[in-house]
Design an enzyme around this catalytic site. Structure first.
Site, short mmCIF file in Angstrom:
data_model
loop_
_atom_site.label_atom_id
_atom_site.label_comp_id
_atom_site.label_asym_id
_atom_site.label_seq_id
_atom_site.Cartn_x
_atom_site.Cartn_y
_atom_site.Cartn_z
N PRO A 1 0.79 -1.23 0.00
CG PRO A 1 -0.15 -1.12 2.12
CD PRO A 1 0.50 -2.07 1.17
CG ASN A 2 -0.29 4.29 1.28
OD1 ASN A 2 -1.25 4.85 0.77
ND2 ASN A 2 -0.36 3.69 2.45
NE ARG B 1 4.16 6.60 1.29
CZ ARG B 1 4.34 5.41 1.87
NH1 ARG B 1 4.69 4.36 1.15
NH2 ARG B 1 4.14 5.26 3.15
CE1 TYR C 1 8.92 5.01 2.94
CE2 TYR C 1 7.30 6.79 3.02
CZ TYR C 1 7.86 5.64 3.56
OH TYR C 1 7.35 5.12 4.73
CG ASN D 1 8.43 -1.93 0.29
OD1 ASN D 1 7.88 -2.10 1.38
ND2 ASN D 1 8.99 -0.79 -0.06
CB ALA E 1 1.45 0.06 6.16
CD GLU F 1 11.24 -7.36 5.80
OE1 GLU F 1 11.92 -8.30 6.29
OE2 GLU F 1 10.63 -6.53 6.49
CG HIS G 1 11.21 -2.25 4.57
ND1 HIS G 1 9.84 -2.23 4.42
CD2 HIS G 1 11.52 -3.42 5.16
CE1 HIS G 1 9.34 -3.34 4.94
NE2 HIS G 1 10.34 -4.08 5.38
NE ARG H 1 10.25 6.22 8.63
CZ ARG H 1 9.31 6.06 7.69
NH1 ARG H 1 9.47 5.12 6.76
NH2 ARG H 1 8.24 6.82 7.67
C1 DQA Z 1 8.26 1.10 3.77
C2 DQA Z 1 8.33 1.35 5.28
C3 DQA Z 1 6.98 1.09 5.93
O1 DQA Z 1 7.08 1.31 7.33
C4 DQA Z 1 5.95 2.03 5.37
O2 DQA Z 1 4.68 1.75 5.92
C5 DQA Z 1 5.91 2.03 3.88
C6 DQA Z 1 7.15 1.92 3.13
C7 DQA Z 1 9.59 1.46 3.07
O3 DQA Z 1 9.71 1.12 1.91
O4 DQA Z 1 10.46 2.09 3.68
O5 DQA Z 1 4.86 2.22 3.29
O6 DQA Z 1 8.03 -0.27 3.55
#
Ligand code: DQA
Length: 145
Positions: A9-10, A17, A22, A73, A76, A97, A99, A106
């Protein structure tokens, strides 16, 4: 070798964002960057992004028997989803995985990762280059198997 690049998501909002976390590249920039990288290495790659937990679970299940590795990735859902952990365990496809941000530096809730226990590797804090390092890791890992 075929790799599925999954984004949660997002991540479709990349470039808009929170650029301080990011960066400024868009989701499309990210897709092109990975696509070009994989092409040079003769790796086939498929992309999927969803804001919905069930859609991500469905995609992981569909990958069974069709994909050699997953770059994931979960965004959230990393910090909340047992369903996604179980899906990755169900298919036993080697999964890295990724990020973009350094999640361990964080908020406390971002230090929890459900998927980590099913991942062959975790990469954080390298920006979108982390996806390329994940491709490198997987291609090495899969060739050695
Ligand atoms: C994320 C880190 C997560 O905590 C966050 O909710 C994201 C992006 C990252 O790529 O750093 O949406 O996965």
């Amino acid at each position: 070798m075929k790799i599925l690049v999954l984004n949660g998501p997002n991540l479709n909002m990349l470039g808009i964002r929170e650029p301080e976390h990011y960066g400024k590249e868009t989701y499309l920039d990210l897709v092109k960057k990975i696509e070009n990288y994989c092409k040079d290495k003769s790796i086939e790659c498929e992309f999927f992004q969803s804001n919905h937990e069930g859609a991500l679970v469905d995609k992981i299940q569909e990958a069974y028997g069709k994909v050699d590795g997953i770059v994931f990735n979960p965004a959230a859902y990393t910090h909340t989803s047992v369903a996604i952990l179980d899906a990755v365990k169900s298919v036993s496809i080697p999964t890295v995985e990724v990020h973009i941000s350094k999640v361990e530096e964080r908020e406390d809730f971002r230090r929890v990762s459900y998927i980590r226990q099913a991942a062959v590797k975790t990469i954080t804090g390298l920006g979108t280059d982390g996806y390329l390092r994940a491709v490198d890791f997987l291609s090495d890992y899969l060739r050695k198997r």
